[in-house]
Design an enzyme around this catalytic site. Structure first.
Site, mmCIF file in Angstrom:
data_model
loop_
_atom_site.group_PDB
_atom_site.id
_atom_site.type_symbol
_atom_site.label_atom_id
_atom_site.label_comp_id
_atom_site.label_asym_id
_atom_site.label_seq_id
_atom_site.Cartn_x
_atom_site.Cartn_y
_atom_site.Cartn_z
ATOM 1 N N SER A 140 4.776 6.805 2.579
ATOM 2 C CA SER A 140 5.330 5.502 2.971
ATOM 3 C C SER A 140 4.720 4.418 2.090
ATOM 4 O O SER A 140 3.518 4.450 1.805
ATOM 5 C CB SER A 140 4.983 5.181 4.428
ATOM 6 N N HIS A 171 0.845 5.162 1.396
ATOM 7 C CA HIS A 171 0.129 6.013 2.336
ATOM 8 C C HIS A 171 0.801 7.384 2.371
ATOM 9 O O HIS A 171 2.023 7.472 2.484
ATOM 10 C CB HIS A 171 0.134 5.379 3.730
ATOM 11 N N ASP A 222 -2.671 0.587 8.120
ATOM 12 C CA ASP A 222 -1.515 1.474 7.893
ATOM 13 C C ASP A 222 -0.353 1.111 8.806
ATOM 14 O O ASP A 222 0.498 1.963 9.108
ATOM 15 C CB ASP A 222 -1.893 2.952 8.106
ATOM 16 N N ASN A 272 0.856 -1.193 0.000
ATOM 17 C CA ASN A 272 0.000 0.000 0.000
ATOM 18 C C ASN A 272 0.887 1.236 0.000
ATOM 19 O O ASN A 272 2.021 1.198 0.483
ATOM 20 C CB ASN A 272 -0.876 -0.003 1.261
HETATM 21 C C1 GRF Z 1 -2.604 8.816 -2.671
HETATM 22 O O1 GRF Z 1 -2.294 9.985 -1.974
HETATM 23 C C2 GRF Z 1 -2.180 7.606 -1.892
HETATM 24 O O2 GRF Z 1 -1.033 7.839 -1.115
HETATM 25 C C3 GRF Z 1 -3.357 7.368 -0.999
HETATM 26 O O3 GRF Z 1 -4.487 7.699 -1.776
HETATM 27 C C4 GRF Z 1 -4.112 8.609 -2.791
HETATM 28 C C5 GRF Z 1 -4.517 7.998 -4.096
HETATM 29 O O4 GRF Z 1 -4.361 8.887 -5.168
HETATM 30 N N1 GRF Z 1 -3.386 6.025 -0.494
HETATM 31 P P1 GRF Z 1 -4.569 8.370 -6.661
HETATM 32 O O5 GRF Z 1 -5.960 7.766 -6.742
HETATM 33 O O6 GRF Z 1 -3.493 7.365 -6.962
HETATM 34 O O7 GRF Z 1 -4.454 9.592 -7.519
#
Ligand code: GRF
Length: 221
Positions: free
Chosen positions: A145, A118, A154, A116
């Site tokens: 991260s 984050h 997370d 994932n």
């Molecule tokens: C990103 O900021 C990611 O870190 C978080 O959700 C957002 C997704 O953005 N988990 P996108 O849909 O890839 O534009």
């Protein structure tokens, strides 16, 4: 789940999204650079209006929506997603803005095979609105991260972090853009490592190039 009969074939990854899919786009673009290493075999969204589904269609990648509102329980939704991923013989599951909390059964099933991204320097700012909260706390730096997914939200072992400086005139939007820019560099990098077998999970620790990481790897803006 890894299909050993295709050890030298490109790894098959599934990208799970809920929205814009800019990280998905970064991976679509990266995949064209290293088609021998990995292919995005499937994109799954839990929301029918996710723009990322259009990105997948434009790139000719199989995609589908599994609308979580049609399911009575998290367990039923996750079981359907798991079934779809297993039918597609996926090697790795990449969460990219997937806004659903996954059941413990699902995360255990894909342990070491699911990552994932984050938008914070974990363990700081788990959950939502991370940019705003970092600003309100007066932080001088923020970032992202990339971690293995474990049952703890997370909370899985972090592979890589990228930091950005918070300037005095920083706004939530400008900070988000800076972090996004780094996300789109960092995620393809980690997916390449994963598909090359350079990074893995063992005993709840990240193994990178055959050594156990004591701290996440970092890249600086
Ligand atoms: C990103 O900021 C990611 O870190 C978080 O959700 C957002 C997704 O953005 N988990 P996108 O849909 O890839 O534009």
């Amino acid at each position: 789940m890894t299909n050993t009969t295709r050890a030298n074939s490109p790894k098959k990854i599934a990208v799970l999204i809920s929205g814009n899919g800019s990280n998905l786009q970064a991976l679509i673009d990266d995949q064209t650079q290293v088609p021998e290493l990995y292919e995005i075999a499937l994109v799954v969204s839990n929301r029918p209006d996710a723009f990322g589904l259009k990105r997948a269609q434009q790139a000719g990648i199989p995609s589908l929506c599994i609308d979580h509102t049609a399911y009575d329980s998290r367990e039923a939704f996750d079981a359907t997603v798991q079934n779809v991923l297993e039918q597609a013989t996926i090697d790795f599951v990449v969460l990219a803005g997937f806004m659903r909390i996954l059941t413990q059964a699902f995360t255990r099933n894909f342990l070491g095979k699911m990552v994932n991204i984050h938008p914070s320097l974990l363990p700081k700012y788990t959950g939502l609105h991370t940019h705003r909260r970092a600003l309100e706390a007066g932080e001088s730096e923020h970032g992202l991260s990339i971690h293995f997914v474990t049952p703890e939200l997370d909370g899985g072992p972090v592979i890589l972090q990228a930091k950005v400086a918070i300037e005095p005139d920083e706004t939530e939007q400008s900070l988000q853009q800076k972090v996004y820019h780094q996300e789109h560099i960092a995620y393809p990098l980690v997916i390449r490592w994963l598909c090359r077998g350079e990074v893995s999970l063992a005993d709840n620790h990240v193994i990178y190039q055959q050594r156990r990481l004591e701290h996440p790897l970092t890249i600086d803006a």
